[in-house]
Motif scaffolding. Sequence first.
Motif, PDB file in Angstrom:
ATOM      1  N   MET A   1     -10.289 -23.497  22.197  1.00 24.77           N
ATOM      2  CA  MET A   1      -9.098 -24.310  22.146  1.00 24.77           C
ATOM      3  C   MET A   1      -7.885 -23.390  22.014  1.00 24.77           C
ATOM      4  N   ALA A   2      -6.751 -23.933  22.426  1.00 22.28           N
ATOM      5  CA  ALA A   2      -5.547 -23.111  22.402  1.00 22.28           C
ATOM      6  C   ALA A   2      -4.319 -23.969  22.164  1.00 22.28           C
ATOM      7  N   VAL A   3      -3.358 -23.358  21.502  1.00 19.93           N
ATOM      8  CA  VAL A   3      -2.058 -23.996  21.351  1.00 19.93           C
ATOM      9  C   VAL A   3      -1.251 -23.604  22.578  1.00 19.93           C
ATOM     10  N   ARG A   4      -0.746 -24.605  23.289  1.00 17.12           N
ATOM     11  CA  ARG A   4       0.007 -24.361  24.506  1.00 17.12           C
ATOM     12  C   ARG A   4       1.503 -24.494  24.216  1.00 17.12           C
ATOM     13  N   GLU A   5       2.299 -23.906  25.075  1.00 17.00           N
ATOM     14  CA  GLU A   5       3.751 -24.001  24.933  1.00 17.00           C
ATOM     15  C   GLU A   5       4.200 -25.404  25.315  1.00 17.00           C
ATOM     16  N   ILE A   6       5.081 -25.965  24.510  1.00 19.96           N
ATOM     17  CA  ILE A   6       5.598 -27.301  24.788  1.00 19.96           C
ATOM     18  C   ILE A   6       6.768 -27.193  25.765  1.00 19.96           C
ATOM     19  N   VAL A   7       6.687 -27.973  26.838  1.00 20.09           N
ATOM     20  CA  VAL A   7       7.730 -28.010  27.854  1.00 20.09           C
ATOM     21  C   VAL A   7       8.929 -28.758  27.278  1.00 20.09           C
ATOM     22  N   LYS A   8      10.102 -28.174  27.411  1.00 17.05           N
ATOM     23  CA  LYS A   8      11.324 -28.768  26.866  1.00 17.05           C
ATOM     24  C   LYS A   8      12.171 -29.365  27.992  1.00 17.05           C
ATOM     25  N   TYR A   9      12.908 -30.415  27.645  1.00 15.45           N
ATOM     26  CA  TYR A   9      13.871 -31.007  28.551  1.00 15.45           C
ATOM     27  C   TYR A   9      14.948 -29.973  28.834  1.00 15.45           C
TER      28      TYR A   9
END
Length: 170
Positions: A1-9
């Motif tokens: 499992m991995a923490v992914r980067e959150i896409v920002k507006y």
Amino acid sequence: MAVREIVKYPSPILEKKCKEVVEFDEKLVKLLEDMHDTMIEADGVGIAAPQIGENIQVAIVDMGDGQDVIELINPVVTATGGSEIDVEGCLSFPDLFGEVERPYYVKVEAQERDGSIYEIEAEDYTARAILHEIDHLNGILFNSKMIRIVDLEDLEVEDELTTEREGEEV
């Protein structure tokens, strides 16, 4: 499992209608696990696939109260009822909070990670979270539904007052 980067507006993927999931495989399972890890790390209540850069109809919502996280794959809203206005935030809009009107009740048909179909009903805060995430899958962002922006300081003062009231004896 991995923490992914959150896409920002204002990333364009956030405003696209997502594609239906047709393959229920290990890749989907990994995506769901990555979404869960990312949501927990970001202290979120829910997250949709486009928020981590995936243009498919997958979202998860933490049911709260010690219940499980629900996985919404290809969700379809089949019924709504009532209406209420409450404050929402979004992982893709850091530090933006606003009042949004949403149905109080929702009934949704969705698929499990194995492709089987299920139905879920929710009310109040859980219904709000489910509808927020389903909006993401349709390219609809909460800022387009905001009635009023709520200042972060106002939220903190409100939280402090609520905490004080809860500590009072009746």
